[in-house]
Design an enzyme around this catalytic site. Structure first.
Site, PDB file in Angstrom:
ATOM      1  N   ARG A 241      -8.722   9.417   9.295  1.00  9.71           N
ATOM      2  CA  ARG A 241      -7.579   9.664  10.157  1.00  9.71           C
ATOM      3  C   ARG A 241      -7.520   8.565  11.217  1.00  9.71           C
ATOM      4  O   ARG A 241      -8.546   8.109  11.711  1.00  9.71           O
ATOM      5  CB  ARG A 241      -7.705  11.022  10.862  1.00  9.71           C
ATOM      6  CG  ARG A 241      -7.280  12.204  10.005  1.00  9.71           C
ATOM      7  CD  ARG A 241      -5.782  12.183   9.707  1.00  9.71           C
ATOM      8  NE  ARG A 241      -5.366  13.292   8.888  1.00  9.71           N
ATOM      9  CZ  ARG A 241      -5.276  13.286   7.556  1.00  9.71           C
ATOM     10  NH1 ARG A 241      -5.590  12.201   6.863  1.00  9.71           N
ATOM     11  NH2 ARG A 241      -4.874  14.359   6.902  1.00  9.71           N
ATOM     12  N   GLU A 270       1.151   7.358  13.127  1.00 15.99           N
ATOM     13  CA  GLU A 270       1.904   7.110  11.888  1.00 15.99           C
ATOM     14  C   GLU A 270       3.348   7.615  12.014  1.00 15.99           C
ATOM     15  O   GLU A 270       3.542   8.702  12.553  1.00 15.99           O
ATOM     16  CB  GLU A 270       1.230   7.834  10.710  1.00 15.99           C
ATOM     17  CG  GLU A 270      -0.111   7.239  10.380  1.00 15.99           C
ATOM     18  CD  GLU A 270      -0.815   7.962   9.217  1.00 15.99           C
ATOM     19  OE1 GLU A 270      -0.153   8.710   8.490  1.00 15.99           O
ATOM     20  OE2 GLU A 270      -2.023   7.753   9.065  1.00 15.99           O
ATOM     21  N   HIS A 288      -0.931   4.975   4.196  1.00 15.23           N
ATOM     22  CA  HIS A 288      -1.504   6.308   3.948  1.00 15.23           C
ATOM     23  C   HIS A 288      -1.377   6.696   2.466  1.00 15.23           C
ATOM     24  O   HIS A 288      -0.683   7.669   2.122  1.00 15.23           O
ATOM     25  CB  HIS A 288      -0.858   7.357   4.855  1.00 15.23           C
ATOM     26  CG  HIS A 288      -1.701   8.587   5.027  1.00 15.23           C
ATOM     27  ND1 HIS A 288      -1.726   9.332   6.182  1.00 15.23           N
ATOM     28  CD2 HIS A 288      -2.556   9.205   4.172  1.00 15.23           C
ATOM     29  CE1 HIS A 288      -2.551  10.357   6.027  1.00 15.23           C
ATOM     30  NE2 HIS A 288      -3.065  10.306   4.805  1.00 15.23           N
TER      31      HIS A 288
HETATM   32  C1  8YV Z   1      -2.407  13.536   2.126  1.00 17.04           C
HETATM   33  C2  8YV Z   1      -4.524  13.151   3.449  1.00 17.04           C
HETATM   34  O1  8YV Z   1      -1.548  12.816   1.349  1.00 17.04           O
HETATM   35  O2  8YV Z   1      -5.134  15.178   2.407  1.00 17.04           O
HETATM   36  C3  8YV Z   1      -5.204  14.472   3.380  1.00 17.04           C
HETATM   37  O3  8YV Z   1      -5.867  14.812   4.368  1.00 17.04           O
HETATM   38  O4  8YV Z   1      -4.748  12.421   4.329  1.00 17.04           O
HETATM   39  C4  8YV Z   1      -3.554  12.635   2.454  1.00 17.04           C
HETATM   40  O5  8YV Z   1      -4.245  12.161   1.366  1.00 17.04           O
HETATM   41  C5  8YV Z   1      -1.691  14.069   3.288  1.00 17.04           C
HETATM   42  O6  8YV Z   1      -2.507  14.771   4.140  1.00 17.04           O
HETATM   43  C6  8YV Z   1      -0.526  14.938   2.856  1.00 17.04           C
HETATM   44  O7  8YV Z   1      -0.263  15.976   3.751  1.00 17.04           O
END
Ligand code: 8YV
Length: 322
Positions: A241, A270, A288
């Site tokens: 993150r 983001e 992302h």
């Molecule tokens: C997702 C991500 O695409 O799952 C996660 O935590 O960071 C990503 O791979 C995203 O969160 C979709 O909501």
């Protein structure tokens, strides 16, 4: 009997939307316009469940929406730092996520960034596309070798472990890990040495890859001072993150070559990216993409759907996090 109304905040792959439509009354988002606090409040007021994503800021204010009909937030993603889980618990809202199914793809993308940053692929691609490649030269775009180097993992959960496996078995890397939740055993896993402190890991790594969740404790874990503990030739990779890294401090460090390079998939604000990063050649920037494969997005949809099905059948959802 009327079916629960599930409000889906973003456009999902067709088979997922079809499956949801077969099971529930659904309100989809065919235009895929990101939510606002007002649209999220509307979803909480009107839906029995909300299928949300990382782009939905489910803050304490939004979750305080009253009257509220929604009882479950089924997050499409494993990370759920965009949901104020303390507020969700306070309001009796169930929160679920989609673990496991995206582990391999996110680990693959970590290796993509690690390799791209080390071998300067982004720079090379830009050179060719700009029509500026004048031909092979013995000294052109020399990167750094990956094979046999030391990879330091910050966070050793599912994704960190999958990266360790790839790095060890595929690239002969020595892997070390720092994770405060690891028991004080000598090794974090077979072939992976545990570091007692972050400073120890940062000082010993040629590559540092972040795999911890975004929490108040991990916010800006990588900052000017901890970047100062990294080796000058080190490369930082972040597929966790954006909040874990002080992006401005990283841009300054990369511009000064305090560390060699970085590969980033996630950002603090983001889709905004610190302008200081955009002009630098020694950072690879992806939008992302960690879980962005057809297979995984379908699996995430199935998992989110399974959580909704269980909840509305009066059972404990398998991936409940709050
Ligand atoms: C997702 C991500 O695409 O799952 C996660 O935590 O960071 C990503 O791979 C995203 O969160 C979709 O909501």
């Amino acid at each position: 009997m009327s079916r629960p109304l599930v409000i889906v905040t973003r456009r999902l792959p067709d088979p997922v939307e079809q499956q949801l439509s077969a099971l529930f009354d659904v309100r989809l988002n065919p235009t895929d316009i990101p939510s606002t606090p007002a649209s999220l409040a509307g979803a909480l007021r009107e839906g029995d469940g909300v299928l949300c994503t990382v782009t939905d800021r489910l803050t304490a204010d939004v979750l305080a929406t009253a009257p509220r009909r929604a009882r479950i937030l089924a997050n499409f993603g494993v990370g759920f730092n965009h949901v104020d889980v303390v507020a969700a618990r306070h309001h009796g809202l169930v929160v679920t996520n989609t673990p496991d199914v995206l582990t391999d793809d996110t680990a693959d993308l970590t290796m993509t960034l690690l390799l791209a940053a080390a071998r300067r692929s982004g720079e090379g691609e830009r050179l060719v596309r700009a029509g500026s490649w004048s031909g092979w030269r013995p000294t052109q775009l020399l990167g750094t070798r990956v094979t046999g180097k030391v990879l330091g993992l910050v966070g050793f959960g599912r994704i960190g472990r999958a990266v360790a496996e790839r790095a060890r078995l595929g690239f002969g890397m020595s892997v070390i890990a720092y994770d405060p939740s690891l028991l004080a055993a000598a090794d974090a896993a077979p072939g992976v040495r545990r570091c007692a402190t972050l400073a120890e890991l940062l000082g010993a790594s040629d590559f540092v890859s972040l795999h911890c969740p975004a929490t108040p404790e991990t916010r800006h874990l990588i900052n000017a001072s901890t970047i100062g503990q990294m080796r000058a030739h080190a490369i930082l990779v972040n597929t966790s993150r954006g909040d874990v890294v002080d992006e401005t401090a990283l841009a300054v460090a990369l511009a000064r070559h305090d560390i060699a390079a970085a590969g980033l998939d996630v950002y603090e604000g983001e889709p905004a990216v610190d302008p200081g990063l955009l002009g630098l050649d020694n950072v690879v920037l992806l939008p992302h993409l960690g879980s962005a494969t057809v297979e995984t997005r379908l699996a995430m949809g199935e998992r989110a759907t399974a959580n909704l099905v269980a909840y509305f059948a009066g059972q404990e959802p398998p991936d409940r996090v709050a």
